[in-house]
Enzyme design. Structure first.
Site, PDB file in Angstrom:
ATOM      1  N   GLU A  50       0.881  -1.176   0.000  1.00 14.29           N
ATOM      2  CA  GLU A  50       0.000   0.000   0.000  1.00 14.29           C
ATOM      3  C   GLU A  50       0.912   1.216   0.000  1.00 14.29           C
ATOM      4  O   GLU A  50       1.698   1.412   0.929  1.00 14.29           O
ATOM      5  CB  GLU A  50      -0.910  -0.027   1.225  1.00 14.29           C
ATOM      6  CG  GLU A  50      -2.102   0.918   1.106  1.00 14.29           C
ATOM      7  CD  GLU A  50      -1.788   2.342   1.497  1.00 14.29           C
ATOM      8  OE1 GLU A  50      -1.587   3.177   0.576  1.00 14.29           O
ATOM      9  OE2 GLU A  50      -1.732   2.630   2.693  1.00 14.29           O
TER      10      GLU A  50
ATOM     11  N   CYS B 256      -2.229   8.439   4.239  1.00 15.29           N
ATOM     12  CA  CYS B 256      -2.226   8.125   2.808  1.00 15.29           C
ATOM     13  C   CYS B 256      -3.583   8.407   2.184  1.00 15.29           C
ATOM     14  O   CYS B 256      -3.687   8.612   0.974  1.00 15.29           O
ATOM     15  CB  CYS B 256      -1.806   6.679   2.570  1.00 15.29           C
ATOM     16  SG  CYS B 256      -2.678   5.473   3.565  1.00 15.29           S
TER      17      CYS B 256
END
Length: 536
Positions: free
Chosen positions: A282, A316
């Site tokens: 990720e 994020c």
């Protein structure tokens, strides 16, 4: 049945006072010495210093730093007990993982207080991080029980087919500093409950927080040999874990640059490597929100501000771009400025703080340079920012050109770039003008926009009329595509499969000219083996 852990009710004075005592205890406590764990806690000659980002002269923790040789020892130790751990019945593994959640609940305030000082997280953000870790434990335990039942496959008469999942082997978990407890907990317990042993390397900035995962595992009764803890430098400990031939799976959350290097490395089969490595990555985002002409600004403005400036923009999933129609841009920015003025920037030890520091000196210098060098118009910078510490003022920049780094590069800080759009097609073009595809947000009252726009937006998680941060395990499985990652959905029903290999067993059930399974079906009155004519 899994239910998300309730967050603290901060309007309750008793809750505030209880957490304040824990924050004060950590604040007044000594420097913490964090060991590595390879079957037992141990120290090392090399150390990693962890400081308070809101007070960088203050040492919070000193962690052991794993060398290449120590990584090799840890992998060998985990490999030696891999088969034994995989053979433990699933109910026993899920019981241990649920016990980890119980341990975290008992120590919840202390685990959150660590984050106030080592990660610079305000109170609510720190508590939410621990809640998410508990959620991962509980949710993955439930998903593992479903996984153990196998997947249904077709079995015609005379043949029995079964599909089940087998653990892949030693898993390297390389965690981030921004969610230093929740994310590595999720990756670790997913691997463990699926039957894999784990070597956990935390981020250099937050080893003490991540050590809580080991404490929870040991407190729950997970054998020490099953989970190695390897604080260390990414270029040394992390790189060796990625390259080690006996590591089967790498679970990584972090920067695009490092993620790409991991994906490249797993494509090389090294001497002694018996299986192809798998990388679960990720890698961040450059996330956009859109405020439609008919949007309710009373709802939209606080959500955009929370998405952009919460935890100083160091998520994020954070919103770093805002798309609005050109004739509304000034009105929206004015409202955003008014809201940003209400933010309290300061040391997270104070309960009123809403925006803390960025993580380290490098991030501080880089973000200030990005603001200084932008080609856009800096409309707002928060004026009340502490001089001491790595604080970056919440900043709003409008009229930002398409090629400006504030639009094209992930900054990971409290900076919002506003871009005007002429029509809905232009909105889509601007929102998709990124290599990343992680989160996106839409504020609109139009049923047509709400129904049609998500299909045109490149993002793994799309939020409508709410903030784009704060995905809840089991409700909003989280993860993106393009340069944001390989598409794995953390906190989703398929996540555990990334830590397993699927196996299909096929048995020919024909015996002495007949199919036993057909005979059984006949006895149950379902399928005749012979016709009535053959009886005559």
């Amino acid at each position: 049945m899994y239910e998300p852990e309730p967050i603290r009710f901060w309007q309750d004075p008793a809750v505030v006072e209880t957490f304040r005592r824990e924050v004060n205890a950590v604040d007044e406590g000594p420097v913490v010495h964090v060991p590595m764990v390879i079957e037992r806690p141990m120290t090392s000659d090399e150390k990693i210093a962890s400081v308070d980002p809101a007070d960088p002269d203050r040492l919070i923790a000193e962690a052991a730093s794993a060398s290449t040789e120590e990584v090799d020892r840890a992998v060998a130790s985990c490999a030696a007990v891999q088969d034994e751990w995989a053979a433990i019945p699933m109910p026993d593994r899920t019981r241990l993982v649920r016990s980890m959640a119980d341990w975290m609940r008992t120590h919840r305030d202390h685990l959150a207080a660590r984050q106030v000082f080592e990660a610079g997280k305000p109170w609510s953000e720190a508590d939410a991080d621990v809640c998410e870790a508990i959620d991962f434990c509980m949710y993955y335990a439930e998903m593992a029980e479903r996984l153990a039942a196998g997947e249904p496959v077709l079995s015609p008469p005379g043949e029995r087919n079964e599909m089940f999942y087998r653990p892949r082997g030693v898993t390297a978990v390389i965690g981030p500093w921004n969610f230093p407890f929740a994310i590595p907990t999720g990756m670790t317990v997913a691997a463990l409950v699926a039957g894999n042993t784990v070597c956990l390397k935390p981020a250099e900035q937050t080893p003490w927080i991540a050590y809580g995962i080991v404490e929870a595992a040991l407190g729950a009764g997970v054998p020490e040999e099953v989970l190695a803890f390897l604080p260390g430098e990414g270029e040394v400990a992390g790189a060796r874990l990625v390259d080690h031939p006996d590591v089967a799976t790498i679970a990584f959350t972090g920067s695009r640059q490092v993620g790409f290097s991991i994906l490249e490395a797993v494509g090389t089969v090294r001497p002694g490597q018996v299986q192809i490595k798998r990388a679960i990555t990720e890698l961040g985002g450059k996330n956009a929100m859109f405020i439609d002409a008919d949007a309710d600004l009373d709802d939209a403005i606080p959500a955009v501000a929370a998405s952009s400036f919460g935890f100083a923009g160091q998520k994020c999933s954070a919103a770093s771009r805002l798309v609005v129609y050109e004739d509304q841009a000034d009105q929206v920015v004015d409202r955003l400025i008014a809201h940003a003025e209400t933010l309290v920037v300061g040391h997270p030890r104070a309960p009123e703080t809403t925006v803390g520091p960025v993580v380290d000196e490098e991030a501080h210098a880089r973000l200030l340079a990005a603001i200084r060098d932008t080609q856009g118009r800096v409309r707002y910078q928060h004026g009340d920012v502490p001089e001491r510490g790595w604080f970056v003022p919440p900043t709003i920049v409008d009229r930002v050109p398409d090629d400006d780094p504030l639009v094209t590069q992930e900054q990971f800080g409290p900076i919002l770039a506003v871009q005007p759009a002429t029509d809905l097609d232009h909105v889509v073009e601007l929102m998709n003008r990124s290599d990343f595809a992680l989160t996106a947000g839409i504020f609109s009252r139009s049923p047509q926009v709400i129904a049609r726009l998500p299909a045109r937006i490149a993002a793994g998680n799309i939020y409508i009329n709410r903030a784009i941060t704060g995905a809840v395990v089991g409700r909003q499985p989280f993860g993106g595509f393009r340069h944001s990652g390989v598409g794995a959905k953390a906190g989703g029903p398929d996540y555990l499969k990334h830590f397993c290999d699927a196996v299909v067993v096929t048995e020919n059930t024909l015996r002495q000219g007949f199919a036993a399974d057909q005979l059984l079906a006949t006895e149950r009155g379902r399928v005749p083996i012979v016709s009535e004519r053959e009886h005559e």
